[in-house]
Motif scaffolding. Structure first.
Motif, short mmCIF file in Angstrom:
data_model
loop_
_atom_site.label_atom_id
_atom_site.label_comp_id
_atom_site.label_asym_id
_atom_site.label_seq_id
_atom_site.Cartn_x
_atom_site.Cartn_y
_atom_site.Cartn_z
N ALA A 172 0.91 -1.25 -0.02
CA ALA A 172 -0.29 -0.02 -0.07
C ALA A 172 0.67 1.32 0.01
O ALA A 172 0.34 2.16 -0.56
CB ALA A 172 -0.85 -0.07 1.17
N TYR A 173 2.08 1.18 0.65
CA TYR A 173 2.89 2.34 0.53
C TYR A 173 3.22 2.76 -1.09
O TYR A 173 3.56 3.86 -1.18
CB TYR A 173 4.27 1.79 1.30
CG TYR A 173 5.26 2.78 1.43
CD1 TYR A 173 5.11 4.13 2.08
CD2 TYR A 173 6.72 2.80 0.78
CE1 TYR A 173 6.01 5.05 2.12
CE2 TYR A 173 7.49 3.73 0.86
CZ TYR A 173 7.23 4.92 1.69
OH TYR A 173 8.20 5.91 1.75
N VAL A 174 3.29 1.85 -1.90
CA VAL A 174 3.55 2.26 -3.27
C VAL A 174 2.40 2.26 -4.20
O VAL A 174 2.20 1.77 -5.20
CB VAL A 174 4.58 1.26 -3.86
CG1 VAL A 174 5.94 1.82 -3.23
CG2 VAL A 174 4.37 0.07 -3.96
N SER A 175 1.17 2.68 -3.51
CA SER A 175 0.00 2.89 -4.27
C SER A 175 -1.06 1.58 -4.58
O SER A 175 -1.99 1.75 -5.03
CB SER A 175 -0.01 3.86 -5.27
OG SER A 175 0.45 2.86 -6.73
N LEU A 176 -0.45 0.62 -4.17
CA LEU A 176 -1.19 -0.57 -4.38
C LEU A 176 -2.55 -0.79 -3.48
O LEU A 176 -2.23 0.21 -2.32
CB LEU A 176 -0.45 -1.98 -4.61
CG LEU A 176 0.44 -1.96 -5.72
CD1 LEU A 176 1.41 -3.38 -5.62
CD2 LEU A 176 -0.23 -2.37 -7.09
N GLY A 177 -3.15 -1.94 -3.53
CA GLY A 177 -4.26 -1.95 -2.52
C GLY A 177 -3.86 -2.95 -1.31
O GLY A 177 -2.79 -2.85 -0.78
N GLY A 178 -4.75 -3.79 -0.89
CA GLY A 178 -4.31 -4.84 -0.04
C GLY A 178 -4.81 -4.19 1.52
O GLY A 178 -5.26 -2.89 1.41
N LEU A 179 -4.93 -5.16 2.31
CA LEU A 179 -5.17 -4.51 3.84
C LEU A 179 -4.30 -3.56 4.08
O LEU A 179 -4.56 -2.70 5.20
CB LEU A 179 -5.34 -5.78 4.68
CG LEU A 179 -6.33 -6.77 4.18
CD1 LEU A 179 -6.14 -7.91 5.15
CD2 LEU A 179 -7.70 -6.12 4.48
#
Lengths: 250, 309
Positions: A172-179
């Motif tokens: 998520a730190y690099v703009s992806l999703g996930g919890l």
């Protein structure tokens, strides 16, 4: 705080749409499984090979263990900056590929070292017996060494799973999703119930996966190795001997 | 035996998770100093904090250096996080002083604030800043958020100001930090003030390497990048004008816990503010981010050039 987490989790608005739990859960599992499959495809055969032959173990295990020392978030940023200029995509590939590399590097050491250690720790007497029965090298590996090493290999797979599920939050730190979205956004937006709920979801997911793998392990490992027999009846020693002898894998 | 092993594995797993969770975030509910734990500093020491981007780290080092030069005891807690994270830390006394920007700080304290010019913002900020916090004299140096696009993009859609984006934003991707989603001058502000709605919003970092690289490589079409970023000049990027003042004046000033603002401290910090300019900021950023110099060294050099240390 617990009430706030409960309120967040039970708010149906958080279970729908592009920022909803089902979507982020699916992304989280997707990122984790891709990394684990790639890592398993590398680590398990390599571990079996060096465990069986005893060659190159020092070098391979030293390299694999040095991966453990890499700072994951730093490595992720590094790979993004290194790889992004070569991917001309406005989609997620630019960020997914570096993330998967980092997660694979994280998943390899536990699986590799445990597989190697499991195989090389098989009792030499058992190996000798296999050879004495006329088994070839590959037969010894698949029919004797692998089943004996299975509990240790499983524990390697399970710790890799736990590490990857917990660490996949950094995507998520690099703009992806996930919890991890909930952790990163919650921190940045000062929305702590969101952040804490994200952490709870990750922990629950990791525990569920581990329980699942424990069940798989229970049925995959030979009873001759675990000594797991019915406790309901008292086993006659002679009968037990017969059962051990009849266990398919020894 | 198996169940004991499973339990152990689960327990160890949970432990790992907790450690990871704590590692990726400072615990906002604890009273320990934000960022990293440790014992609290003695009361006569000024703890200087900074946000998690280079320029703010350099500014924090400049404040720390200027105070040290006047014989004040100083310790630093740098790279804490976003404003939403470190203001509570200043309030609870785990840090005492942090370099801030007038406009965004005013909006943080008063979401309905309307002041836009440097003087108005500063006046409003002095009123809006809640005890025990206070702001000292502002500098001429200004660092604003800005919507930045590549020259090609600006030419293609003939973009000069953020207002020009309204017609084309539904084809474009914006890159900005996660807090942009909820900030008054973030996504809500772009929609309300300029009717600009981007097709996608990629959550990256606060004008840092992720956003800069994504803009350079075309993963995003527009980025939230700071006006003092030396890469803007270097790459010939276009800073979109902001005629409706969505991004208000952002002069650099010290935000301090008033209990720690002795006359010595005030004078040392006011002397810094009197000398600091926007050009200085660009140069400081250049030395740190392009020439890879150490933030503390760069800060010391600026202080000695300015005759403050």
């Amino acid at each position: 705080m617990i009430a706030e987490i409960w309120n967040w989790l039970s708010d149906s608005a958080h279970w729908h749409g592009p920022d909803g739990v089902p979507i982020h859960l699916r992304e989280h599992l997707q990122y984790s499984l891709i990394a684990l499959l790639i890592a398993a495809a590398i680590a398990l055969p390599l571990g079996l090979l060096i465990g069986h032959t005893g060659r190159g173990s020092f070098v391979v295990v030293a390299i694999a263990n040095s991966f453990r020392a890499l700072p994951t978030v730093g490595l992720l940023t590094f790979f993004v900056i290194l790889i992004a200029p070569h991917i001309h995509s406005t989609g997620t590939a630019t960020y997914l590929i570096p993330s998967e590399i980092v997660l694979v590097l994280l998943a390899i050491p536990s699986m590799l070292t445990n597989t190697y250690a499991g195989i090389s720790a098989v009792d030499p007497a058992v190996r000798d017996a296999a050879r004495g029965m006329g088994m070839r090298g590959s037969q010894t590996l698949w029919q004797v060494e692998l089943p004996n090493a299975l509990p240790l290999i499983f524990s390697g797979i399970r710790s890799s799973f736990l590490q990857v599920i917990a660490t996949a939050t950094i995507t998520a730190y690099v703009s992806l999703g996930g919890l991890g979205r909930y952790l990163i956004d919650g921190l940045a937006q000062q929305d702590y119930p969101q952040m804490a709920s994200g952490a709870v979801l990750v922990a629950v997911l990791a525990l569920l996966i581990d329980v699942l793998l424990a069940a798989v392990q229970r049925y995959a490992v030979s009873r001759g190795i675990t000594g797991r027999y019915s406790r309901k009846r008292i086993v006659d020693p002679a009968e037990q001997q017969a059962m051990i002898a009849a266990a398919p894998l020894t | 035996m198996t169940s004991i092993r499973a339990l152990t594995a689960a327990a160890v797993g949970t432990g790992l998770l907790l450690v990871t969770a704590c590692g990726s975030s400072s615990n906002p509910t604890s009273n320990a100093p934000a960022g990293n734990g440790g014992s609290s500093a003695p009361t006569d020491t000024i703890v200087v904090g900074s946000a998690n981007f280079q320029e703010n780290v350099v500014l924090a080092n400049i404040y720390a250096g200027a105070l040290k030069a006047k014989g004040v005891k100083v310790s630093t807690k740098l790279n804490i996080g976003s404003r939403e994270t470190y203001i509570p830390a200043v309030k609870d006394g785990s840090i005492d002083l942090i370099p801030e920007y007038s406009g965004v700080l005013l909006q943080y304290f008063d979401k309905s604030a309307t002041a836009v010019s440097a003087t108005d913002v500063f006046a409003a900020l002095q009123k809006a800043t809640p005890q025990p916090l206070t702001v000292l004299t502002q500098s001429a140096a200004e660092d604003k958020d800005a919507i930045v696009v590549k020259k090609e993009t600006a030419d293609k859609y003939s973009l000069k100001s953020i207002a020009d984006l309204a017609a084309v934003a539904d084809k474009l991707t914006l890159g900005a930090p996660p807090e942009f989603q909820t900030r008054t001058d973030g996504i809500p502000g772009l929609e309300k003030t300029y009717n600009v709605k981007f097709k996608t919003f990629k959550k990256l970092d606060a004008g840092g390497p992720l956003t800069e690289n994504a803009l350079k490589n075309g993963q995003i079409d527009a980025g939230d990048i700071f006006t003092t970023d030396p890469l803007i000049d270097k790459n010939g990027w276009v800073v979109l004008e902001d005629p409706k003042n969505l991004y208000t004046a952002q002069n650099v000033l010290p935000l301090i816990n008033s209990g720690k603002a002795s006359d010595t401290v005030k004078n040392a910090l006011n002397a810094v503010s009197a000398k600091l300019t926007t050009d200085d900021l660009v140069k400081l950023n250049e030395q740190v981010s392009l020439e890879k110099q150490n933030a503390e060294t760069v800060a010391q050099k600026w202080l000695s050039d300015a005759g403050l240390a």
